[in-house]
Design a protein around this motif. Structure first.
Motif, PDB file in Angstrom:
ATOM      1  N   GLN A  47       0.828  -1.206   0.000  1.00  0.00           N
ATOM      2  CA  GLN A  47       0.000   0.000   0.000  1.00  0.00           C
ATOM      3  C   GLN A  47       0.860   1.252   0.000  1.00  0.00           C
ATOM      4  OE1 GLN A  47      -3.908   0.148   2.386  1.00  0.00           O
ATOM      5  NE2 GLN A  47      -2.665  -1.363   3.457  1.00  0.00           N
ATOM      6  N   ALA A  48       1.969   1.178   0.750  1.00  0.00           N
ATOM      7  CA  ALA A  48       2.835   2.349   0.875  1.00  0.00           C
ATOM      8  C   ALA A  48       3.490   2.721  -0.453  1.00  0.00           C
ATOM      9  CB  ALA A  48       3.906   2.083   1.924  1.00  0.00           C
ATOM     10  N   LEU A  49       3.585   1.768  -1.375  1.00  0.00           N
ATOM     11  CA  LEU A  49       4.283   2.000  -2.637  1.00  0.00           C
ATOM     12  C   LEU A  49       3.353   2.297  -3.804  1.00  0.00           C
ATOM     13  CD1 LEU A  49       7.038  -0.786  -2.580  1.00  0.00           C
ATOM     14  CD2 LEU A  49       7.128   1.527  -1.645  1.00  0.00           C
ATOM     15  N   THR A  50       2.040   2.198  -3.602  1.00  0.00           N
ATOM     16  CA  THR A  50       1.119   2.280  -4.733  1.00  0.00           C
ATOM     17  C   THR A  50      -0.010   3.271  -4.481  1.00  0.00           C
ATOM     18  OG1 THR A  50      -0.111   0.388  -3.839  1.00  0.00           O
ATOM     19  CG2 THR A  50       1.542  -0.086  -5.518  1.00  0.00           C
ATOM     20  N   ASP A  51      -0.531   3.818  -5.581  1.00  0.00           N
ATOM     21  CA  ASP A  51      -1.765   4.603  -5.541  1.00  0.00           C
ATOM     22  C   ASP A  51      -2.953   3.661  -5.724  1.00  0.00           C
ATOM     23  OD1 ASP A  51      -0.553   7.242  -5.371  1.00  0.00           O
ATOM     24  OD2 ASP A  51       0.108   6.906  -7.444  1.00  0.00           O
ATOM     25  N   ARG A  52      -4.141   4.219  -5.660  1.00  0.00           N
ATOM     26  CA  ARG A  52      -5.352   3.389  -5.782  1.00  0.00           C
ATOM     27  C   ARG A  52      -5.448   2.732  -7.155  1.00  0.00           C
ATOM     28  NH1 ARG A  52     -10.655   6.334  -3.861  1.00  0.00           N
ATOM     29  NH2 ARG A  52     -11.439   4.249  -4.330  1.00  0.00           N
ATOM     30  N   TRP A  53      -4.781   3.298  -8.124  1.00  0.00           N
ATOM     31  CA  TRP A  53      -4.797   2.725  -9.475  1.00  0.00           C
ATOM     32  C   TRP A  53      -3.521   1.930  -9.775  1.00  0.00           C
ATOM     33  CZ3 TRP A  53      -4.999   7.837  -8.078  1.00  0.00           C
ATOM     34  CH2 TRP A  53      -3.802   8.549  -8.174  1.00  0.00           C
ATOM     35  N   GLY A  54      -2.771   1.627  -8.745  1.00  0.00           N
ATOM     36  CA  GLY A  54      -1.462   1.024  -8.940  1.00  0.00           C
ATOM     37  C   GLY A  54      -1.481  -0.485  -9.059  1.00  0.00           C
ATOM     38  N   ALA A  55      -0.371  -0.998  -9.575  1.00  0.00           N
ATOM     39  CA  ALA A  55      -0.179  -2.436  -9.721  1.00  0.00           C
ATOM     40  C   ALA A  55       1.222  -2.811  -9.260  1.00  0.00           C
ATOM     41  CB  ALA A  55      -0.380  -2.863 -11.173  1.00  0.00           C
ATOM     42  N   VAL A  56       1.384  -4.074  -8.883  1.00  0.00           N
ATOM     43  CA  VAL A  56       2.653  -4.604  -8.403  1.00  0.00           C
ATOM     44  C   VAL A  56       3.045  -5.783  -9.272  1.00  0.00           C
ATOM     45  CG1 VAL A  56       3.839  -5.710  -6.473  1.00  0.00           C
ATOM     46  CG2 VAL A  56       2.211  -3.850  -6.041  1.00  0.00           C
ATOM     47  N   ILE A  57       4.248  -5.765  -9.808  1.00  0.00           N
ATOM     48  CA  ILE A  57       4.766  -6.872 -10.599  1.00  0.00           C
ATOM     49  C   ILE A  57       5.431  -7.871  -9.661  1.00  0.00           C
ATOM     50  CG2 ILE A  57       6.396  -7.535 -12.418  1.00  0.00           C
ATOM     51  CD1 ILE A  57       6.074  -4.679 -13.555  1.00  0.00           C
ATOM     52  N   CYS A  58       5.099  -9.152  -9.828  1.00  0.00           N
ATOM     53  CA  CYS A  58       5.674 -10.191  -8.971  1.00  0.00           C
ATOM     54  C   CYS A  58       5.739 -11.503  -9.741  1.00  0.00           C
ATOM     55  CB  CYS A  58       4.853 -10.378  -7.686  1.00  0.00           C
ATOM     56  SG  CYS A  58       3.162 -10.975  -7.950  1.00  0.00           S
ATOM     57  N   ALA A  59       6.472 -12.452  -9.207  1.00  0.00           N
ATOM     58  CA  ALA A  59       6.529 -13.785  -9.795  1.00  0.00           C
ATOM     59  C   ALA A  59       5.197 -14.507  -9.581  1.00  0.00           C
ATOM     60  CB  ALA A  59       7.660 -14.587  -9.167  1.00  0.00           C
ATOM     61  N   GLU A  60       4.876 -15.408 -10.498  1.00  0.00           N
ATOM     62  CA  GLU A  60       3.647 -16.210 -10.338  1.00  0.00           C
ATOM     63  C   GLU A  60       3.650 -17.001  -9.043  1.00  0.00           C
ATOM     64  OE1 GLU A  60       2.898 -18.790 -13.634  1.00  0.00           O
ATOM     65  OE2 GLU A  60       1.706 -17.299 -14.719  1.00  0.00           O
ATOM     66  N   SER A  61       4.828 -17.389  -8.584  1.00  0.00           N
ATOM     67  CA  SER A  61       4.938 -18.185  -7.369  1.00  0.00           C
ATOM     68  C   SER A  61       4.979 -17.343  -6.102  1.00  0.00           C
ATOM     69  CB  SER A  61       6.206 -19.053  -7.436  1.00  0.00           C
ATOM     70  OG  SER A  61       7.351 -18.232  -7.665  1.00  0.00           O
ATOM     71  N   ALA A  62       4.917 -16.020  -6.216  1.00  0.00           N
ATOM     72  CA  ALA A  62       5.042 -15.142  -5.056  1.00  0.00           C
ATOM     73  C   ALA A  62       3.960 -15.416  -4.026  1.00  0.00           C
ATOM     74  CB  ALA A  62       4.984 -13.682  -5.489  1.00  0.00           C
ATOM     75  N   HIS A  63       4.338 -15.353  -2.770  1.00  0.00           N
ATOM     76  CA  HIS A  63       3.401 -15.581  -1.677  1.00  0.00           C
ATOM     77  C   HIS A  63       2.227 -14.613  -1.743  1.00  0.00           C
ATOM     78  CE1 HIS A  63       2.008 -16.098   2.537  1.00  0.00           C
ATOM     79  NE2 HIS A  63       2.598 -17.276   2.451  1.00  0.00           N
ATOM     80  N   ILE A  64       2.483 -13.367  -2.122  1.00  0.00           N
ATOM     81  CA  ILE A  64       1.401 -12.382  -2.185  1.00  0.00           C
ATOM     82  C   ILE A  64       0.363 -12.778  -3.228  1.00  0.00           C
ATOM     83  CG2 ILE A  64       2.760 -10.451  -1.316  1.00  0.00           C
ATOM     84  CD1 ILE A  64       3.181  -9.534  -4.214  1.00  0.00           C
ATOM     85  N   HIS A  65       0.766 -13.600  -4.204  1.00  0.00           N
ATOM     86  CA  HIS A  65      -0.161 -14.027  -5.252  1.00  0.00           C
ATOM     87  C   HIS A  65      -0.823 -15.363  -4.940  1.00  0.00           C
ATOM     88  CE1 HIS A  65      -1.905 -14.765  -9.146  1.00  0.00           C
ATOM     89  NE2 HIS A  65      -1.098 -15.776  -9.403  1.00  0.00           N
ATOM     90  N   THR A  66      -0.070 -16.297  -4.356  1.00  0.00           N
ATOM     91  CA  THR A  66      -0.566 -17.669  -4.221  1.00  0.00           C
ATOM     92  C   THR A  66      -1.117 -18.011  -2.842  1.00  0.00           C
ATOM     93  OG1 THR A  66       1.613 -18.504  -3.587  1.00  0.00           O
ATOM     94  CG2 THR A  66       1.098 -18.464  -5.940  1.00  0.00           C
ATOM     95  N   ASP A  67      -0.714 -17.288  -1.803  1.00  0.00           N
ATOM     96  CA  ASP A  67      -0.996 -17.758  -0.448  1.00  0.00           C
ATOM     97  C   ASP A  67      -1.559 -16.701   0.499  1.00  0.00           C
ATOM     98  OD1 ASP A  67       0.036 -20.662  -0.191  1.00  0.00           O
ATOM     99  OD2 ASP A  67       1.643 -19.641  -1.261  1.00  0.00           O
ATOM    100  N   GLU A  68      -2.048 -15.587  -0.041  1.00  0.00           N
ATOM    101  CA  GLU A  68      -2.558 -14.559   0.859  1.00  0.00           C
ATOM    102  C   GLU A  68      -4.023 -14.246   0.602  1.00  0.00           C
ATOM    103  OE1 GLU A  68       0.322 -11.352   1.030  1.00  0.00           O
ATOM    104  OE2 GLU A  68       1.782 -12.675   1.984  1.00  0.00           O
TER     105      GLU A  68
END
Length: 356
Positions: A84-105
Motif C-alpha cells: 500500500q505504501a508504494l502504490t496509488d489506488r490505481w497502482g499495480a505490483v509486478i511479482c513472480a507467479e509463485s510469489a506468496h502475495i499471489h498464491t498464499d494470501e
C-alpha cells in the motif's frame, strides 16, 4: 506474589517434529526469555514503549541509519501495508507467479490494499529485469493498472536465493522505470545465512525501498515488521499500519521478540542451522532411488518429486505438504529446532516407503 496458576495442559508431544513448515516450530527459548523480561508493570501502548523505541536502533544496525521499523502482527499484514505504501489506488505490483502475495494470501493485497498484481512466470521463483519488462508497460494508459512497484521474495517461495548483484540490477531497472521495490523477507535470515553476507547487502545497499522482515519462521512467537529503507519515498506509514488493522496495542511484546532475534546473532544461528538441516535432508533424499530434487537447495526448503502413493504413505509418518500434487511434487521445510536425528529418521522412512 504467589506463583501463577493455570488450568492449561500440554496437548501435544513436545518431541514431535514435521517437515511441513517452519511455522510448525515453537518459540526459541531465548525469545521466550525476552518476552518474560518485557512482562510486568505498565508500558505505553501502541508502540510508544521503551522496547519499540530501542528496536529502531537494532534495526538500523542491520539496515542502515535511515531504516525505520513498524512492527505488525503477521507476514500478510506486513506485505499488505508495505505494498500500500508504494502504490496509488490505481497502482499495480509486478511479482513472480509463485510469489506468496499471489498464491498464499487469499487475495489480501487486492482486497485490502486495492491494488492489482501483475504476475510473471519464472522457473526458479526469481524475477529479472527482462521478466519485469513483460509487465512494465502502459504506465500512462488509463485502461490498465499502472505498474508502480516490483515485489520479490528473498529467499523465494521455491527455496532459491537472489545474489546481491541480482537484486541490485533488478532495483536499478525498476527505479529507472519509475517503480519502487518491495522485498518479502519472510525468510530473510535464511537467505543471509546462505549467502554469508549481512542483510543490508541485498536490501538497502542493493536499492530495496521497503522490506517485510520475518520473525515468526525464525523462532518468534508472532510478529513481523515493515522496515522502511527510503523514508522520503514512503510517507504516512503509521496511518497505513493502523488502517490495515496491524497496529498492536501491546507492541512491546512484538518488538522485544525482534530485538531478541536481532540484537546479537540468534537470527543467524537459527537460520544457519535450519539451512544445514535442509542440506542434510536433500543430500540424503537425492541418494534414494526414485526421488528427484527439483530446485537448488540454497536455504531451508527442499522441493522433491516422488511417486504420489509413496508420498501419501510418508505423510502418515511425517507431516509435509504437496507443492504440486498432480506432478507428485512435495516441499520439505526445516526449522531452527530440526535436529540431525529428525532428518535421519525422515530419511529412513523415505527409503522404506520408496522401497514398498
Amino acid at each position: 506474589m504467589n506463583p501463577p496458576k493455570t488450568d492449561a495442559r500440554r496437548r501435544h508431544d513436545p518431541e514431535s517434529r514435521g517437515f511441513a513448515s517452519d511455522n510448525y516450530a515453537g518459540v526459541h527459548p531465548e525469545v521466550l526469555a525476552a518476552l518474560a523480561l518485557a512482562n510486568g508493570g505498565h508500558q505505553v501502548s501502541y508502540g510508544e514503549d521503551a522496547y519499540t523505541e530501542h528496536l529502531q536502533q537494532v534495526i538500523r544496525s542491520h539496515f542502515g541509519a535511515t531504516a525505520e521499523a513498524f512492527p505488525v502482527f503477521n507476514g500478510t499484514g506486513a506485505n499488505v501495508v508495505a505494498l500500500q505504501a508504494l502504490t496509488d489506488r490505481w497502482g499495480a505490483v509486478i511479482c513472480a507467479e509463485s510469489a506468496h502475495i499471489h498464491t498464499d494470501e487469499c487475495g489480501a493485497p487486492e482486497h485490502v490494499a486495492g491494488l492489482k498484481l501483475l504476475t510473471v512466470p519464472t522457473p526458479d521463483g526469481k524475477l529479472t529485469p527482462e521478466l519485469i519488462d513483460r509487465q512494465a508497460f502502459g504506465f500512462e494508459d488509463e485502461h490498465r493498472a499502472m505498474p508502480q512497484a516490483v515485489s520479490i521474495t528473498q529467499n523465494t517461495e521455491l527455496g532459491t536465493v537472489y545474489s546481491p548483484d541480482e537484486i541490485r540490477a533488478l532495483c536499478d531497472h525498476a527505479h529507472r522505470l519509475g517503480m519502487k521495490v518491495h522485498l518479502d523477507g519472510a525468510r530473510i535470515a535464511n537467505a543471509a545465512a546462505a549467502l554469508d553476507v549481512p542483510m543490508r547487502a541485498f536490501t538497502n545497499a542493493a536499492g530495496v525501498d521497503i522490506l517485510s522482515f520475518g520473525g515468526t519462521k525464525n523462532g518468534a512467537l508472532l510478529g513481523e515488521a515493515v522496515v522502511v529503507l527510503t523514508p522520503d519515498g514512503v510517507p504516512r506509514m503509521k496511518h497505513l499500519r493502523k488502517l490495515s488493522m496491524q497496529l498492536a496495542s501491546k507492541m512491546r511484546f512484538v518488538a522485544v521478540q525482534l530485538e531478541a532475534l536481532l540484537a546479537r546473532d540468534l537470527w543467524l544461528r537459527n537460520a544457519r542451522h535450519a539451512n544445514a538441516m535442509a542440506a542434510r535432508l536433500a543430500e540424503g533424499a537425492a541418494q534414494v532411488p526414485g526421488v528427484e530434487i527439483l530446485h537448488p537447495v540454497q536455504a531451508n526448503a527442499v522441493f522433491a518429486r516422488l511417486p504420489h502413493a509413496a508420498a501419501e504413505r510418508l505423510q502418515q509418518r511425517h507431516r509435509f505438504y504437496f507443492w504440486d500434487e498432480a506432478a507428485g511434487d512435495v516441499r520439505w521445510m526445516c526449522a531452527f529446532d530440526t535436529t540431525e536425528g529428525d532428518v535421519d529418521a525422515f530419511l529412513v522412512a523415505l527409503k522404506e516407503e520408496m522401497a514398498r
